[in-house]
Design an enzyme around this catalytic site. Structure first.
Site, mmCIF file in Angstrom:
data_model
loop_
_atom_site.group_PDB
_atom_site.id
_atom_site.type_symbol
_atom_site.label_atom_id
_atom_site.label_comp_id
_atom_site.label_asym_id
_atom_site.label_seq_id
_atom_site.Cartn_x
_atom_site.Cartn_y
_atom_site.Cartn_z
ATOM 1 N N ASP A 98 0.821 -1.555 -0.181
ATOM 2 C CA ASP A 98 -0.106 0.164 0.358
ATOM 3 C C ASP A 98 1.206 0.960 0.053
ATOM 4 O O ASP A 98 0.627 2.270 0.049
ATOM 5 C CB ASP A 98 -0.749 -0.044 1.089
ATOM 6 C CG ASP A 98 0.052 -0.050 2.739
ATOM 7 O OD1 ASP A 98 1.016 -0.117 2.544
ATOM 8 O OD2 ASP A 98 -1.094 0.254 3.202
ATOM 9 N N ASN A 99 2.382 0.884 -0.272
ATOM 10 C CA ASN A 99 2.537 2.442 -0.527
ATOM 11 C C ASN A 99 4.383 2.429 -0.934
ATOM 12 O O ASN A 99 3.927 0.897 -1.050
ATOM 13 C CB ASN A 99 3.489 2.763 0.401
ATOM 14 C CG ASN A 99 4.223 1.998 1.855
ATOM 15 O OD1 ASN A 99 5.465 1.727 1.550
ATOM 16 N ND2 ASN A 99 3.960 1.272 2.987
ATOM 17 N N CYS B 70 -6.063 0.614 4.048
ATOM 18 C CA CYS B 70 -5.694 -0.755 4.287
ATOM 19 C C CYS B 70 -4.703 -0.413 5.688
ATOM 20 O O CYS B 70 -4.376 -1.024 6.417
ATOM 21 C CB CYS B 70 -4.983 -1.796 3.194
ATOM 22 S SG CYS B 70 -4.147 -1.374 2.002
#
Length: 139
Positions: A31-32, A87
């Protein structure tokens, strides 16, 4: 296939050289961008195929990386992350900004949304009965 849910590239991470060397390939869902770049560097270093995928806010990415055949994920540049990954906030808030967003979301749910629903039910008691009936029918 084995799923791992630990911070990638963080101090004390279980993902050491022995870990990377023992893999046949990597499928990620991160998510990054920093974590994606770390996994990409490890796959390039250890010559492992990578199915790169992940989200950052409302943005999504997928890419197949084959050692010696395709460009790596790090060969291109993503725009900077302006949004806090939802998330990460819900499952693993580990930096100050994530913790603040988690607290804001919790406050919003408990002290703004919940009272609005109670007030709506107080104004229209039939709405509560209808909502509870819908939940019962859907279960």
């Amino acid at each position: 296939a084995v799923a791992h849910e630990a911070a990638v590239g963080a101090p004390g991470s279980p993902f050491d050289d022995a870990f990377w060397g023992g893999l046949d390939g990597v499928i990620n869902a991160l998510d990054n961008v920093a974590a994606r770049l770390h996994v990409d560097r490890m796959c390039v270093l250890h010559r492992k195929p990578l199915l790169e995928s992940g989200t950052a806010g409302t943005k999504a990415n997928t890419q197949v990386v084959l050692p010696g055949l395709t460009a790596s994920y790090g060969a291109s540049t993503d725009p900077p992350d302006d949004d806090i990954p939802v998330c990460t906030v819900k499952a693993f808030p580990y930096v100050l900004e994530h913790c603040v967003q988690w607290a804001r979301d919790l406050f919003e749910a408990q002290f703004v949304q919940a009272p609005r629903r109670v007030n709506a039910w107080a104004a229209r008691p039939d709405a509560l009965a209808a909502e509870l009936g819908q939940r019962g029918a859907g279960a």
